[in-house]
Design a protein around this motif. Sequence first.
Motif, short mmCIF file in Angstrom:
data_model
loop_
_atom_site.label_atom_id
_atom_site.label_comp_id
_atom_site.label_asym_id
_atom_site.label_seq_id
_atom_site.Cartn_x
_atom_site.Cartn_y
_atom_site.Cartn_z
N ALA A 1 -16.56 45.55 6.02
CA ALA A 1 -16.86 44.44 5.10
C ALA A 1 -15.81 43.36 5.29
CB ALA A 1 -16.83 44.95 3.66
N ILE B 1 -13.07 41.51 4.10
CA ILE B 1 -12.15 41.76 2.99
C ILE B 1 -11.84 40.47 2.22
CG2 ILE B 1 -9.89 42.73 2.37
CD1 ILE B 1 -10.11 44.33 5.03
N GLY C 1 -17.23 49.55 6.37
CA GLY C 1 -18.63 49.18 6.32
C GLY C 1 -19.25 49.16 7.70
N GLU D 1 -20.25 52.55 8.28
CA GLU D 1 -21.38 52.84 7.37
C GLU D 1 -22.68 52.28 7.94
OE1 GLU D 1 -19.18 51.31 3.83
OE2 GLU D 1 -20.12 53.02 2.87
N ARG E 1 -0.21 41.11 7.81
CA ARG E 1 -0.62 40.33 8.98
C ARG E 1 0.00 38.93 8.94
NH1 ARG E 1 -3.78 44.38 8.17
NH2 ARG E 1 -4.79 45.38 9.96
N LYS F 1 3.45 35.73 11.32
CA LYS F 1 3.22 34.34 11.75
C LYS F 1 4.36 33.44 11.30
CE LYS F 1 -1.62 35.32 11.55
NZ LYS F 1 -2.76 35.44 10.71
N1 CAA Z 1 -12.32 41.59 6.89
C1 CAA Z 1 -11.75 40.37 7.04
N2 CAA Z 1 -10.85 40.09 7.98
C2 CAA Z 1 -10.50 41.08 8.82
C3 CAA Z 1 -11.05 42.37 8.74
C4 CAA Z 1 -12.01 42.61 7.72
N3 CAA Z 1 -12.60 43.79 7.56
N4 CAA Z 1 -10.50 43.13 9.71
C5 CAA Z 1 -9.66 42.35 10.38
N5 CAA Z 1 -9.66 41.11 9.85
C6 CAA Z 1 -8.91 39.95 10.31
C7 CAA Z 1 -7.40 40.10 10.10
O1 CAA Z 1 -7.01 39.66 8.81
C8 CAA Z 1 -6.85 39.23 11.21
O2 CAA Z 1 -6.92 37.90 10.76
P1 CAA Z 1 -5.81 36.82 11.20
O3 CAA Z 1 -5.87 36.77 12.71
O4 CAA Z 1 -6.22 35.59 10.51
O5 CAA Z 1 -4.50 37.38 10.70
C9 CAA Z 1 -7.86 39.39 12.33
O6 CAA Z 1 -9.06 39.88 11.72
C10 CAA Z 1 -7.43 40.38 13.42
O7 CAA Z 1 -7.04 41.58 12.77
P2 CAA Z 1 -5.77 42.42 13.29
O8 CAA Z 1 -4.62 41.49 13.46
O9 CAA Z 1 -5.61 43.56 12.37
O10 CAA Z 1 -6.29 42.85 14.73
P3 CAA Z 1 -6.20 44.24 15.48
O11 CAA Z 1 -6.96 44.05 16.73
O12 CAA Z 1 -4.79 44.72 15.51
O13 CAA Z 1 -7.01 45.29 14.55
C11 CAA Z 1 -8.82 46.18 13.24
C12 CAA Z 1 -8.39 45.17 14.33
C13 CAA Z 1 -8.58 47.61 13.73
C14 CAA Z 1 -10.29 45.96 12.95
C15 CAA Z 1 -7.94 45.93 11.99
O14 CAA Z 1 -7.97 44.56 11.66
C16 CAA Z 1 -8.39 46.68 10.77
O15 CAA Z 1 -8.04 47.82 10.59
N6 CAA Z 1 -9.19 46.03 9.91
C17 CAA Z 1 -9.57 46.57 8.63
C18 CAA Z 1 -10.61 47.64 8.75
C19 CAA Z 1 -11.04 48.07 7.39
O16 CAA Z 1 -10.24 48.44 6.56
N7 CAA Z 1 -12.35 48.02 7.15
C20 CAA Z 1 -12.90 48.38 5.90
C21 CAA Z 1 -13.19 47.16 5.11
S1 CAA Z 1 -13.69 47.57 3.47
C22 CAA Z 1 -15.31 48.03 3.60
O17 CAA Z 1 -15.87 48.02 4.67
C23 CAA Z 1 -15.86 48.40 2.26
C24 CAA Z 1 -17.23 48.89 2.21
O18 CAA Z 1 -17.47 50.04 2.21
C25 CAA Z 1 -18.32 47.95 2.01
#
Ligand code: CAA
Length: 720
Positions: free
Chosen positions: A85, A87, A124, A127, A297, A301
């Motif tokens: 999702a 976030i 998500g 999911e 994150r 910067k």
């Molecule tokens: N939503 C919004 N922004 C996100 C995101 C998300 N789910 N995942 C990553 N981003 C953004 C980060 O904030 C970052 O933004 P900036 O460049 O502006 O700082 C950018 O994407 C890149 O992220 P990373 O720097 O973390 O990049 P990475 O390559 O090291 O890692 C990743 C990528 C493994 C996807 C990591 O970002 C991560 O773990 N993301 C979160 C995953 C997560 O927790 N997902 C669950 C969301 S909640 C959900 O899904 C609820 C539900 O059941 C409906």
Amino acid sequence: MGSCSKHLSRVLFGGIQAMKGQVQYEKRKTKDGCVAILTMDNKPVNALSQGVRVGLDQYFKEVAADSEVKAVVLTGAHGVFCGGADISEFATGVEGPMLGEVIAAMEASEKPVVAAIDGVALGGGYEVALGCHYRLASQRAQAGLPEVNLGILPGAGGTQRLPRLVGAAKSVDVMCRGAPLKAPKAAEVGLFDRVIEGDHAALIQASVDFALSMPPVAERRLGRGTADAADAALAAKRQEYAKLRPGEAAPQAIITCIEAAVKQEFKDGMRVEFQEFCKLMTGAQAQALQYMFFAERQCQKVPGLDAKPRALQSCGILGAGLMGGGIAMCCAENGLKVVLLDVDQKNLERGMSVIKKNYARSVERKSKSQAQVETILSKIHPCSNYEALSECDIVVEAVFENMDLKKKLFAQLDAVCKPGCVLASNTSGLDIDQIASATQRPEDVIGCHFFSPANVMKLLENVRGPRTGGETIATAMAFGKKLKKVTCLVGNCGGFIANRVMGVSGAAKVLQEGVWPQDIDAAAEAYGMRMGPLRMWDLVGLDLFGREREKSGVLNPEQVVFDAMYKAQRFGQKSGKGFYQYDQQRRHQRDPSAEALIQQVWSNTGVQPKTMPQEEIIENLYLPVVNEGFKCLEEGMAIRASDIDVCCVFGYNWPRYRGGPMKWAFTVGLPTVLQKVEQMGLTPSELLKEAVAKKWKMNSKDFNARILSAWTARWPAGKL
Ligand code: CAA
């Protein structure tokens, strides 16, 4: 094969210009039939923003109505399946089709739907994959449900579908640990049906072929019936995760949902999931954890920094003690060639043998294979000759805290290191600029403050002085990234950020006022600290503090509890006794003789022992920390308030679910914080007073701008 006629490869924007994200649609005809390939596309991680959900919703309707299409392959652009999702929508509110509804519609398809997972499928995103009937993955794919780390649970049916796929017990571990699983492990646990060799195109091709070979869907829908109860040892799991993630609400809520998956029909389980999700989402823990997700994150910067990092292949480390060894381990583990230098041959041998012992334990615990350990060790080159540092890209000095010694060593580094080599000190509080003055190249000098144990603790504070150059800062930030540290640039002041703010905690004052050590520690631990402040002092060693006071002639064992402990040679864990007594396994328990000493000091100073409510103890301990945090900001020592939180969470294990001291202060309310800081007799920070007067909110535009202006005034951007 390949795309068919001209109009069949399209992108759906959902008709709303402002919507983030999209889905690409390709209708691919093969000799065995026609497949719809849907690609989620929302840079960088294909988060499920409104545009993506609208795209999925509409294309699944279209596919259902298109008799030519026999099956669907769902994948992601940018080398990622989906990061979950969006976030950032959690704070702003979610519009458009709900993810749960989109997934239910996909799952209801009679045409086989195959998830082709390349890169990560998280939250998500996984999911969505659970709503598909089959999950094929590339070798570099990873899957997981990490919502627990954001203080929530998989709220789009994940808590109900996963137990039906892999069983209840495994589901608890996947969701309550929240760590992504790499392809082989994910397949073993059952998160993937197959792992496909080759690149993205090979995965798509295999998924297309697989989808076409499957009959219309009858059985593969997870959204039905109940989950297998046979492996549902859920009561034990509750206890396990209460210990592993103490104080956190989300793991227990996840287990409640999994119990529902075992005992109730899908639709009733979904109701439980929705209720638990809403409770968590509106709670303070979720807010704090989501704040931390972005804070960690953001801190990497540096505004105004245009310089590019220099090449980083090799690292020299000066000093093979505890810190030097830990830094060597984390450099080698992350692919850097390491020169570990200690002029004392015995220290060097001892340092190498500690490193080898640590890795032998990793092999025993099976966290690393013998082959991995050998590769890591082959990167560490012990030596006792400064010339060996001459080709290093960065050198980190990690000797004990003595300014004269450090200056001498930096002059030596200046003489042997190549031009452009970053000269870093791991000092935990000494003046970086004074260290830099020992060299002819102060622009190359920076602090790289690791926290002990350096190979475990996630924080790296990069400390800039007034003369530190932009390329040096950029390289040190890149160094932290390479080491997979949470890296934060801070200003050169005594103790930098984490040690400075945590160093003013009110533990000694509350103790002096008649509160027992065990009550102080219990309050801190109930708040979520791994270890109360007095247990922490016992771990660090009370002699460090006492010896300094003795040298400066201010030791007062009659009236100061800490001094009384030092005088009685109660140095903490290292002497088996301090505020507590310790057994061979370093387990602590109350010690009547320590308590008698404390009571004596109280009686000398006319203090009666007292009980204090835990909330009041916490305020006494941590409001001074908050005040100091504001002082750091007003002095331009940190770029953002959230950077201070990051330093405390990753450097001092401040409970992440509280968001750190600054976030906590805004939860308490700044006017209350200011009032109490004044009542405690502390000088309140000017910025705190200004924030109260101007009613600033955490992360509001004006508050952030004020902090950044203090930073840029202190470290003019032109110098970067
Ligand atoms: N939503 C919004 N922004 C996100 C995101 C998300 N789910 N995942 C990553 N981003 C953004 C980060 O904030 C970052 O933004 P900036 O460049 O502006 O700082 C950018 O994407 C890149 O992220 P990373 O720097 O973390 O990049 P990475 O390559 O090291 O890692 C990743 C990528 C493994 C996807 C990591 O970002 C991560 O773990 N993301 C979160 C995953 C997560 O927790 N997902 C669950 C969301 S909640 C959900 O899904 C609820 C539900 O059941 C409906």
